[in-house]
Design an enzyme around this catalytic site. Sequence first.
Site, PDB file in Angstrom:
ATOM      1  N   HIS A 196      53.285   3.206 -14.055  1.00  0.00           N
ATOM      2  CA  HIS A 196      51.835   2.992 -13.991  1.00  0.00           C
ATOM      3  C   HIS A 196      51.274   3.538 -12.675  1.00  0.00           C
ATOM      4  O   HIS A 196      50.293   4.297 -12.669  1.00  0.00           O
ATOM      5  CB  HIS A 196      51.557   1.490 -14.116  1.00  0.00           C
ATOM      6  CG  HIS A 196      50.114   1.114 -13.988  1.00  0.00           C
ATOM      7  ND1 HIS A 196      49.354   0.686 -15.048  1.00  0.00           N
ATOM      8  CD2 HIS A 196      49.285   1.081 -12.900  1.00  0.00           C
ATOM      9  CE1 HIS A 196      48.124   0.425 -14.626  1.00  0.00           C
ATOM     10  NE2 HIS A 196      48.061   0.648 -13.330  1.00  0.00           N
ATOM     11  N   GLU A 197      51.898   3.170 -11.567  1.00  0.00           N
ATOM     12  CA  GLU A 197      51.412   3.616 -10.265  1.00  0.00           C
ATOM     13  C   GLU A 197      51.688   5.102 -10.034  1.00  0.00           C
ATOM     14  O   GLU A 197      50.881   5.802  -9.419  1.00  0.00           O
ATOM     15  CB  GLU A 197      52.030   2.774  -9.148  1.00  0.00           C
ATOM     16  CG  GLU A 197      51.637   1.304  -9.190  1.00  0.00           C
ATOM     17  CD  GLU A 197      50.132   1.096  -9.161  1.00  0.00           C
ATOM     18  OE1 GLU A 197      49.439   1.853  -8.448  1.00  0.00           O
ATOM     19  OE2 GLU A 197      49.653   0.188  -9.849  1.00  0.00           O
ATOM     20  N   HIS A 228      48.922   7.143 -11.479  1.00  0.00           N
ATOM     21  CA  HIS A 228      47.779   7.251 -10.552  1.00  0.00           C
ATOM     22  C   HIS A 228      48.057   8.311  -9.490  1.00  0.00           C
ATOM     23  O   HIS A 228      47.208   9.169  -9.215  1.00  0.00           O
ATOM     24  CB  HIS A 228      47.543   5.911  -9.841  1.00  0.00           C
ATOM     25  CG  HIS A 228      46.997   4.824 -10.707  1.00  0.00           C
ATOM     26  ND1 HIS A 228      45.914   4.996 -11.538  1.00  0.00           N
ATOM     27  CD2 HIS A 228      47.368   3.525 -10.849  1.00  0.00           C
ATOM     28  CE1 HIS A 228      45.643   3.853 -12.152  1.00  0.00           C
ATOM     29  NE2 HIS A 228      46.521   2.941 -11.755  1.00  0.00           N
TER      30      HIS A 228
END
Length: 210
Positions: free
Chosen positions: A26-27, A30
């Site tokens: 998820h990170e 980003h």
Amino acid sequence: MPFARFSDPGYLLALAVIFIFALPLHELAHAWVAERLGDPTPRRYGRMTLNPMAHLDPIGALMLVLAGFGWARPVPVNPLYLRYGPRVGMAVVGGAGPLMNLVLAGLGIMAYRTLPQIWPLPGFAFQFLGAWVFINVGLAVFNMLPLPPLDGYRVLQGLLPPDLAYAYARLEAYGPLLLLLFLILDRQLGLLGSVLQPFYWLVFRLMHTL
């Protein structure tokens, strides 16, 4: 929350895999999108990695264990570097993390539907796949709530007209307090469950469609 049973070994394994893979992915989503849009900040701060410790947020991790939804440590991004401008660029970066969780949930659904056709799966495996799908959906929906510092705040800010986006940005200073207030109210009113339920039913139907 569905599958939130600590006696289920499949659920516990799914939590462990979420910590090791899903939250870092998820990170990393980003960070990767921010870098593709021209920002070197995530790499400079060591966030272009799958190392779970680089992304761990203790409170967010605790919430994931206790409530089935949570968050990792936000990736540092400098909006001034981003292509398409700070607002739109941050909206694209913000949406990348929840999108990654939906991709992971989709892969879980595919495995749930196709693997039993290849070889019989034990009940433990079905527990794991079910928990994996529902936790990832929960993470995606929770992080898309339009409250700072969650991803949905950045996405909505990028979609609003400039004047409204500027006024909306004033909420950022109160972000942690607003999020805490929402979580307290959720305990009393079940707000998040009401938001998540339609998504869970959709996932449930997808998992059981022939």
